[in-house]
Write an enzyme that holds these catalytic residues in place. Structure first.
Site, mmCIF file in Angstrom:
data_model
loop_
_atom_site.group_PDB
_atom_site.id
_atom_site.type_symbol
_atom_site.label_atom_id
_atom_site.label_comp_id
_atom_site.label_asym_id
_atom_site.label_seq_id
_atom_site.Cartn_x
_atom_site.Cartn_y
_atom_site.Cartn_z
ATOM 1 N N CYS A 60 5.689 8.232 7.086
ATOM 2 C CA CYS A 60 5.825 6.670 7.400
ATOM 3 C C CYS A 60 4.512 5.844 7.373
ATOM 4 O O CYS A 60 3.544 6.080 8.008
ATOM 5 C CB CYS A 60 6.471 6.744 8.640
ATOM 6 S SG CYS A 60 6.553 4.929 9.297
ATOM 7 N N CYS A 87 3.919 4.159 10.335
ATOM 8 C CA CYS A 87 3.214 4.970 11.389
ATOM 9 C C CYS A 87 1.716 5.048 11.344
ATOM 10 O O CYS A 87 1.089 5.291 12.119
ATOM 11 C CB CYS A 87 4.111 6.477 11.524
ATOM 12 S SG CYS A 87 5.653 6.366 11.582
ATOM 13 N N CYS A 120 -6.209 1.360 2.527
ATOM 14 C CA CYS A 120 -7.251 1.590 3.045
ATOM 15 C C CYS A 120 -7.232 1.698 4.535
ATOM 16 O O CYS A 120 -7.646 2.450 5.286
ATOM 17 C CB CYS A 120 -8.414 0.412 2.940
ATOM 18 S SG CYS A 120 -8.906 0.113 1.116
ATOM 19 N N CYS A 145 -6.958 -4.163 2.557
ATOM 20 C CA CYS A 145 -6.315 -3.495 1.769
ATOM 21 C C CYS A 145 -5.326 -2.412 2.630
ATOM 22 O O CYS A 145 -5.881 -1.897 3.431
ATOM 23 C CB CYS A 145 -7.194 -2.452 0.920
ATOM 24 S SG CYS A 145 -6.889 -0.961 0.252
#
Length: 362
Positions: A56, A59, A178, A175
């Site tokens: 996920c 998550c 990232c 990002c």
């Protein structure tokens, strides 16, 4: 079968169990399973539980914030910060009505009737909620990072150091990929923090555009590896799971670490010395003295970390000469007892290296 080998097997199994339990105890977030959920939750402390799935994206984004929360509440005896992998433990997640990830629920002290958390997913917001529900007054503690932060001022000094292998992540703060990589990258840095010649680093390419341009960075995150032998840099095109990074660094840097940063059973082993040790073990006492001299000569040719391991080989061989054939086996058992205790990571490295090398003599 004699009782002595059986006792040895039992002891090693127990040592492994306690060592593993000790490693788990160091985690900031309690891993909850079908076996331990009701032993930990609904007892004598309140519990905040994240129900998540490993794949996920939301998550993964939450992971560093939840880790900060766990670290901050680690010493709060009246509150537990836990998590459940719903891919592994579907029955728990089904029991508590989890239909999306991540789902965060608060379980009051002595209760298995949860209250769903609906607030923001920052460590600060979660802490405010837990403090309100649990009657605590914990503040979020900054977790020191093992990732080296690069700037225009220190980039060349660190990355172009020909004594170090350096993995660099070029990232942008906005990002999403990232942000997903950040908790994994931190674990990579933590795994190799005791390796003097390995550096796990990152640079804000949005802020230091000159560095991004110099190394042809056009997307984020971009990972480049700068080994001792090639300071022009090489593209990292491997996977972005923790195990992928661990395997890459071990292969490129000659290290032997696992995902938790512990040395593997291969650590410290020097092939050029192993054949001599095998001769040494089966030789007579007089022949052992000659072979020890050959070991000394071979060890003197080693460089870098191998030279350090060579000294352990020599010390082990000398002890076997002086203390007899059972020395290696007895010393391995002593080291396993020490490793079963709570010790520093540096001391664990020392003991594992010695145990690995002694296993050749046993």
């Amino acid at each position: 079968m004699s009782s002595r080998p059986l006792m040895s097997v039992v002891f090693v199994a127990l040592a492994f169990f306690f060592f593993f339990a000790s490693a788990l105890a160091d985690d900031n977030v309690v891993v909850l399973t079908e076996e331990n959920f009701e032993k930990e939750v609904g007892q004598d402390r309140g519990a905040l539980v994240e129900f998540y799935a490993p794949w996920c994206g939301h998550c993964k984004k939450l992971a560093p914030e939840y880790e900060k929360l766990g670290a901050s509440f680690k010493k709060a005896k009246s509150v537990l910060i836990g998590k459940v992998d719903c891919d592994e433990h579907k029955s728990i997640c089904s029991k508590y009505g989890v239909s999306g990830y991540p789902t965060i629920q608060w379980f009051p002290k002595g209760s298995l009737e949860p209250k769903k958390y609906e607030g923001a997913r920052s460590a600060e917001a979660l802490a405010e909620f837990v403090n309100g529900e649990g009657g605590t007054s914990v503040k979020i503690a900054a977790i020191p990072s093992n990732v080296v932060v690069l700037t225009s001022d220190n980039f060349n000094e660190i990355v172009l150091d020909e004594k170090k292998d350096v993995l660099v992540e070029f990232y942008a703060p906005w990002c999403g990929h990232c942000k997903n990589l950040a908790p994994i990258y931190e674990k990579v840095a933590t795994a190799f923090k005791l390796e003097d010649h390995v550096v796990i680093a990152n640079v804000d390419a949005d802020n230091y555009k000159d560095l991004a341009e110099k190394y042809g960075v056009s997307g984020y995150p971009t990972l480049k590896f700068f080994p001792k032998s090639n300071k022009a840099g090489e593209d990292y095109d491997g996977g972005r799971d923790l195990d992928d990074f661990i395997t890459f660094i071990n292969e490129k840097s000659g290290t032997s670490r696992d995902a938790k940063g512990q040395l593997t059973s291969k650590a410290g082993i020097v092939e050029s010395l192993d054949s001599l040790v095998k001769e040494f073990v089966s030789a007579s006492d007089e022949e052992k003295k000659t072979l020890y001299t050959r070991l000394e000569a071979e060890a003197e040719t080693l460089t870098g970390s191998a030279a350090r391991y060579g000294k352990i080989y020599l010390k082990s061989a000398k002890s076997c000469l002086e203390k007899g054939a059972d020395y290696a086996k007895n010393e391995i058992q002593r080291l396993e007892r020490m490793l079963a205790k709570t010790i520093s990571a540096a001391k664990a490295d020392e003991f594992i290296l010695k145990k690995n090398i002694l296993s050749i003599f046993a």
